[in-house]
Design a protein around this motif. Structure first.
Motif, PDB file in Angstrom:
ATOM      1  N   SER A 126       0.834  -1.209   0.000  1.00  0.00           N
ATOM      2  CA  SER A 126       0.000   0.000   0.000  1.00  0.00           C
ATOM      3  C   SER A 126       0.866   1.256   0.000  1.00  0.00           C
ATOM      4  O   SER A 126       0.550   2.269  -0.646  1.00  0.00           O
ATOM      5  N   ARG A 127       1.989   1.218   0.732  1.00  0.00           N
ATOM      6  CA  ARG A 127       2.890   2.354   0.731  1.00  0.00           C
ATOM      7  C   ARG A 127       3.431   2.627  -0.688  1.00  0.00           C
ATOM      8  O   ARG A 127       3.592   3.784  -1.090  1.00  0.00           O
ATOM      9  N   ASP A 128       3.722   1.505  -1.415  1.00  0.00           N
ATOM     10  CA  ASP A 128       4.255   1.676  -2.761  1.00  0.00           C
ATOM     11  C   ASP A 128       3.197   2.183  -3.724  1.00  0.00           C
ATOM     12  O   ASP A 128       3.500   2.915  -4.680  1.00  0.00           O
ATOM     13  N   LEU A 129       1.928   1.787  -3.506  1.00  0.00           N
ATOM     14  CA  LEU A 129       0.858   2.171  -4.424  1.00  0.00           C
ATOM     15  C   LEU A 129       0.423   3.617  -4.223  1.00  0.00           C
ATOM     16  O   LEU A 129       0.127   4.318  -5.190  1.00  0.00           O
ATOM     17  N   PHE A 130       0.428   4.074  -2.982  1.00  0.00           N
ATOM     18  CA  PHE A 130      -0.084   5.433  -2.674  1.00  0.00           C
ATOM     19  C   PHE A 130       1.020   6.249  -2.003  1.00  0.00           C
ATOM     20  O   PHE A 130       1.620   5.802  -1.011  1.00  0.00           O
ATOM     21  N   HIS A 131       1.255   7.411  -2.555  1.00  0.00           N
ATOM     22  CA  HIS A 131       2.261   8.309  -2.001  1.00  0.00           C
ATOM     23  C   HIS A 131       1.587   9.324  -1.075  1.00  0.00           C
ATOM     24  O   HIS A 131       0.573   9.934  -1.413  1.00  0.00           O
ATOM     25  N   LEU A 132       2.187   9.528   0.128  1.00  0.00           N
ATOM     26  CA  LEU A 132       1.652  10.472   1.120  1.00  0.00           C
ATOM     27  C   LEU A 132       2.613  11.652   1.246  1.00  0.00           C
ATOM     28  O   LEU A 132       3.780  11.469   1.562  1.00  0.00           O
ATOM     29  N   GLU A 172       4.212  14.453   3.188  1.00  0.00           N
ATOM     30  CA  GLU A 172       4.363  14.661   4.624  1.00  0.00           C
ATOM     31  C   GLU A 172       3.889  16.046   5.075  1.00  0.00           C
ATOM     32  O   GLU A 172       3.474  16.213   6.233  1.00  0.00           O
ATOM     33  N   SER A 173       3.968  17.009   4.233  1.00  0.00           N
ATOM     34  CA  SER A 173       3.611  18.374   4.633  1.00  0.00           C
ATOM     35  C   SER A 173       2.132  18.668   4.426  1.00  0.00           C
ATOM     36  O   SER A 173       1.475  19.247   5.305  1.00  0.00           O
ATOM     37  N   THR A 174       1.588  18.274   3.246  1.00  0.00           N
ATOM     38  CA  THR A 174       0.204  18.641   2.923  1.00  0.00           C
ATOM     39  C   THR A 174      -0.793  17.546   3.252  1.00  0.00           C
ATOM     40  O   THR A 174      -1.991  17.818   3.334  1.00  0.00           O
ATOM     41  N   GLY A 175      -0.381  16.321   3.414  1.00  0.00           N
ATOM     42  CA  GLY A 175      -1.303  15.223   3.675  1.00  0.00           C
ATOM     43  C   GLY A 175      -2.015  14.733   2.439  1.00  0.00           C
ATOM     44  O   GLY A 175      -3.013  14.010   2.532  1.00  0.00           O
ATOM     45  N   ALA A 176      -1.508  15.102   1.238  1.00  0.00           N
ATOM     46  CA  ALA A 176      -2.150  14.684  -0.008  1.00  0.00           C
ATOM     47  C   ALA A 176      -1.703  13.264  -0.367  1.00  0.00           C
ATOM     48  O   ALA A 176      -0.524  12.921  -0.287  1.00  0.00           O
ATOM     49  N   ILE A 177      -2.700  12.418  -0.781  1.00  0.00           N
ATOM     50  CA  ILE A 177      -2.437  11.028  -1.184  1.00  0.00           C
ATOM     51  C   ILE A 177      -2.661  10.935  -2.692  1.00  0.00           C
ATOM     52  O   ILE A 177      -3.732  11.317  -3.191  1.00  0.00           O
ATOM     53  N   THR A 178      -1.649  10.461  -3.416  1.00  0.00           N
ATOM     54  CA  THR A 178      -1.747  10.325  -4.869  1.00  0.00           C
ATOM     55  C   THR A 178      -1.357   8.908  -5.281  1.00  0.00           C
ATOM     56  O   THR A 178      -0.666   8.184  -4.546  1.00  0.00           O
ATOM     57  N   LEU A 179      -1.816   8.521  -6.479  1.00  0.00           N
ATOM     58  CA  LEU A 179      -1.502   7.194  -7.040  1.00  0.00           C
ATOM     59  C   LEU A 179      -0.083   7.228  -7.605  1.00  0.00           C
ATOM     60  O   LEU A 179       0.212   8.034  -8.477  1.00  0.00           O
ATOM     61  N   SER A 180       0.782   6.369  -7.080  1.00  0.00           N
ATOM     62  CA  SER A 180       2.195   6.423  -7.469  1.00  0.00           C
ATOM     63  C   SER A 180       2.598   5.296  -8.441  1.00  0.00           C
ATOM     64  O   SER A 180       3.634   5.416  -9.086  1.00  0.00           O
ATOM     65  N   THR A 181       1.823   4.191  -8.522  1.00  0.00           N
ATOM     66  CA  THR A 181       2.140   3.108  -9.484  1.00  0.00           C
ATOM     67  C   THR A 181       0.872   2.704 -10.208  1.00  0.00           C
ATOM     68  O   THR A 181      -0.244   3.014  -9.781  1.00  0.00           O
ATOM     69  N   LYS A 182       1.049   1.975 -11.336  1.00  0.00           N
ATOM     70  CA  LYS A 182      -0.079   1.554 -12.166  1.00  0.00           C
ATOM     71  C   LYS A 182      -0.844   0.450 -11.466  1.00  0.00           C
ATOM     72  O   LYS A 182      -0.272  -0.456 -10.865  1.00  0.00           O
ATOM     73  N   VAL A 183      -2.153   0.508 -11.535  1.00  0.00           N
ATOM     74  CA  VAL A 183      -2.999  -0.556 -10.986  1.00  0.00           C
ATOM     75  C   VAL A 183      -3.084  -1.679 -12.025  1.00  0.00           C
ATOM     76  O   VAL A 183      -3.399  -1.431 -13.188  1.00  0.00           O
TER      77      VAL A 183
END
Length: 898
Positions: free
Chosen positions: A314-320, A322-333
């Protein structure tokens, strides 16, 4: 040498025996006026002139002199003869003049003065006084202690004191206030206490005194503090001295509560549920978490991190972030990606237990690729927002949209979703090209933002939306609008200058500068009205006078700030309300009316015209007669002056009245006018005959009376005036032996003998005299009978009386008396003078002959008259035994009244 030694040493031994240094000590308050007695040196030194030990004839005069006129000498005056020491015109200010020195404050003439005998608060003025002559020589050291008075209030060195207290400060924490108040006064007159005007229930003050006597205030915390509840307290610190009465000084004290890290981050939600399509591209935004820390600065810094419980996949799939708390998709599903991910995120603060939030991400796998919607914007577009000006024409193009299936397997259709004046239509001859355009002009004032979607779906029912936001840009297409087109105002007259009238209000539907409104007076507005350009406040700079102008009407403009500017016009009407500021005003201050006497009662004498410039009740005027109200009355409404009774000029010829006019104001104002009524004479009184007093009286006329001699007179008066009182006398009837022998003067009424009386002329003559005035339109007259008895004596009175009692048979002559009121000039006829001269000569000769004959006749009768004088003496006295004094005064004739 011995002689020289004795001469030299002798005087100095004497001097030494009498000379000695003396010290006197005085004290006085600072700030005393000139002439206050400090002390008497002669008395306090017990010098001979003060004690009286030596006779005055043997005592040498003493002299007191200041040794020098330094700093101390300007504050005192020394009497050289008496030795009295007074304050001078230079006021002593202890705080300004005294200099601190070893605990004592000293200023004066001496260079070295010991302060051991003075208290630490002493302020000494030192003087050296020389006492002469030589045999009494002394050097007197005068010490004057200047006592402090409470003439200075405490004063803080700065007007604003700021103090910082940590919010976790415990109760009874003491904080020194670094800027204590200063008071130049000493002792109890200096600063004694401090206090707070408002302690907010959590502060108090204490005062500590050090070994030097300086008092320092301390702020004591008496309750719990919380910066997040209240971060600052503003109060006033007051310093008070110990004088009577006490004086105070103050400064503003601001107590700032400094932050400590006593709060930790917190999430508003404990869990977020997110759905993500499996075909989402890299970098797709999934969610944003946000925590709050109410502390300040570094105490409120928050960082975000995954919990250790979050799997590595999950850490690899979603990037967090640290400053803004924004979660983005970091790898292909892909197909192996789990469908559910539990992301436990920590909100970390300094020195705090992390706050926790759970984000559940559900991934929906997609077997086919969705249709693609590719926009190409024609209008101005920034980050997906299209900007269009309002009033753009119909069919304004916004963007082209290309709709296609990436797999090229399915048919794709599209439509426009959302409300607004927009249309999405195929753009021929191209396939899958669509044009988005407007269908009617946009109106910023109606709606500023539109959100529409271009939806594409394939034959399998898969939908894709492309959201387009259209922001309408404002244009200056609206003029300002007044809330009222006709603004009706009223204000009382005599207003204060710059009086407020109203605040104009106009609105403009445009935005920004285009909707900012400025207000202006129209060109027809008087100069003494002012309109604030920004606020729209309408004022009048001068006093208004209703009597000068009651109505004002002018225009005002509201102008916006667009380009070009638009404006609108409203009309302002101002009615000036009346105040009772004008007294009633008579047209004349003095009125004069001429009224004929015997004017009928309640007849109109005249109209009193009065006006009042005020309006309504204030302008209503009531008239009243202040004097003479028992005779005169005035009609309040019409101002008609009337007399209650008929007026008789002979009783009173004029009247002076005072008329008061009172208006209906509150309080009422009044004025007065003088009315003079002059009665015009009418011929309502016939002449009144005063003499003779009766028709039965008679007068004895001696036959010897010479022609031309006055016999008697008719005296009459007339109560009227003017021509109505001009009297004329005439004889209208005669009876007697030769009645034409008597003539009456038409002006004076004097009756004279015209011809000499003969023997045949003896007897009773009765003359009917008409006394007539010259009244208009009809003259009035009276008649009186003048009886003349021509005889030498009155021998038979009863006979005369019987004749008088008979009704005289007298024919009345109609000839009117003619008297000349004004001198007239007769025109001489241009005829020959000769007939006139001949006639005058004949008359002259006849007169001479007549006079000669009368003289002879008189001489012949004279002897006979003297012969009979004694026996006829009593006949010359009136029968009633009294002489008419009026007749005796006028002519020496005999008269008898019956």
């Amino acid at each position: 040498h011995l002689l020289f030694f004795l001469l030299f040493v002798g005087p100095f031994n004497c001097f030494a025996s009498y000379s000695r240094a003396t010290e006197l000590f005085y004290s006085l308050n600072e700030g005393l006026p000139a002439g206050v007695l400090i002390g008497s040196l002669a008395r306090d030194l017990r010098l001979p002139m003060a004690s009286g030990q030596h006779p005055a004839s043997l005592q040498p005069p003493l002299s007191f002199t200041l040794a020098s006129h330094g700093l101390g000498g300007q504050y005192v005056q020394l009497d050289n003869r008496s030795g009295e020491l007074h304050t001078s015109s230079v006021e002593i200010d202890r705080e300004a003049l005294c200099v601190e020195s070893n605990g004592a404050t000293i200023f004066g003439d001496s260079a070295a003065v010991s302060s051991s005998s003075s208290s630490p608060e002493s302020c000494l003025l030192l003087l050296d006084v020389l006492v002469l002559p030589q045999e009494y020589f002394r050097l007197v050291k005068v010490k004057i202690a200047i006592r402090d008075v409470n003439d200075n209030a405490p004063r803080f060195p700065v007007p604003h004191i700021r103090l910082s207290v940590p919010e976790n400060a415990p109760v009874n924490t003491r904080l020194a206030i670094e800027h204590p108040a200063l008071d130049p006064d000493m002792g109890t007159n200096g600063v004694q206490t401090y206090r707070l005007r408002d302690n907010y229930g959590v502060f108090t003050l204490d005062v500590e005194e050090n070994e030097n006597g300086e008092r320092t205030p301390y702020l004591i915390v008496m309750g719990a503090l919380d910066r997040e509840t209240q971060d600052e307290y503003v109060t006033v610190i007051v310093a008070e001295d110990g004088g009577t009465p006490p004086l105070v000084g103050s400064a503003t004290l601001t107590i700032g509560i400094s932050d400590i890290n006593d709060n930790c981050p917190q999430f508003n939600d404990s869990q977020l549920n997110i759905t993500l399509y499996g075909n989402s591209s890299l970098g797709t935004h999934v969610a944003t978490v946000h925590a709050v820390d109410v502390d300040l600065g570094s105490n409120a810094q928050i960082t975000y991190s995954y919990s250790q419980k979050v799997s590595q996949s999950s850490r690899d799939l979603f990037h967090l972030n640290e400053s803004t708390g924004a979660i983005t998709l970091s790898t292909k599903v892909d197909g192996d990606t789990p469908k559910l991910h539990r992301l436990i995120i920590l909100g970390n603060g300094p020195g705090c237990i992390p706050a926790v939030i759970t984000v559940l991400v559900t991934i929906i796998k997609v077997m086919m690729r969705p249709p693609e919607v590719i926009p190409r914007f024609i209008a101005n577009e920034v980050e997906g927002v299209v900007y269009l000006k309002e009033l753009e024409p119909i069919n304004t193009p916004i963007a082209f949209f290309t709709i296609k299936d990436p797999d090229e397997k399915y048919k794709v259709s599209c439509y426009l979703d959302g409300d607004g004046p927009f249309r999405l239509s195929p753009y021929k001859p191209y396939n899958n090209e669509y044009l988005l355009e407007t269908t009617k002009p946009l109106d910023f004032e109606t709606q500023q933002l539109y959100e529409i979607s271009v939806v594409a779906w394939n034959s399998e029912g898969f939908h894709v939306k492309k959201v387009v936001k259209v922001q309408v840009l404002d244009d200056n297409d609206n003029s300002p609008v007044f809330s009222e087109q006709l603004i009706e105002l009223s204000i009382e007259e005599n207003n204060v200058p710059n009086a407020f009238l109203t605040k104009l209000h106009a609105t403009d539907a445009d935005s920004g500068e285009r909707g900012q409104i400025s207000y202006f007076l129209g060109p027809d507005a008087p100069s003494y009205f002012a309109l604030d350009k920004t606020t729209g406040v309408l004022t009048v700079s001068t006093q208004l006078d209703r009597e000068e102008k009651e109505k004002y009407r002018y225009t005002v403009k509201a102008v916006d700030s667009g380009f070009p500017p638009r404006e609108s016009i409203a009309t302002v009407t101002i009615t000036v309300l009346d105040k009772n500021d004008n007294s009633p005003r008579f047209i004349n201050k003095d009125f004069s009316f001429f009224v004929p006497e015997n004017f009928p009662g309640f007849g109109e004498i005249g109209v009193i015209s009065v006006t009042d410039a005020d309006a309504g009740q204030n302008g209503w005027v009531a008239l009243s007669v202040l004097n003479g109200s028992d005779i005169f009355v005035i009609d309040t409404g019409k101002g008609v002056l009337r007399a209650k009774v008929s007026l008789d000029r002979e009783q009173q010829s004029s009247y002076v009245l005072w008329i008061e006019a009172v208006d209906g104001g509150d309080p009422a104002l009044s004025s007065t006018a003088k009315i003079t009524i002059l009665l015009l004479d009418i011929n309502d009184n016939p002449p009144l005959v005063l003499f003779p007093q009766s028709n039965m009286s008679y007068l004895l006329v001696l036959p010897s009376t010479l022609p031309g001699s006055p016999i008697t007179e008719v005296y009459a008066v007339d109560k009227d005036t003017g021509m109505n009182a001009v009297i004329a006398y005439s004889i209208i009837g005669r009876r007697g032996p030769r009645p034409e022998s008597f003539r009456i003067d038409p002006k004076t009424g004097n009756i004279t003998l015209e011809e000499s009386l003969m023997q045949n002329d003896y007897g009773l003559y009765r003359l009917l005299v008409k006394v007539s005035d010259h009244g208009y339109p009809e003259p009035l007259h009276s008649t009186v009978m003048v009886n003349l008895f021509v005889n030498d004596t009155v021998s038979n009175e009863s006979y005369i009386e019987s004749l008088l009692r008979k009704e005289p048979d007298i024919s009345v002559e109609e000839k009117q008396p003619q008297i000349s009121i004004e001198p007239t000039h007769k025109k001489m006829e241009s005829t020959s003078c000769m007939p006139t001269l001949v006639a005058l000569s004949i008359i002259s000769l006849g007169s001479i002959a007549l006079v000669t004959g009368m003289g002879i006749y008189i001489c012949l009768r004279k002897g006979k008259k003297h012969h009979r004088a004694d026996e006829n003496l009593e006949v010359q006295i009136p029968l009633n035994g009294r002489i008419n004094l009026h007749m005796l005064e006028k002519k020496p004739m005999e008269i008898s009244n019956i």
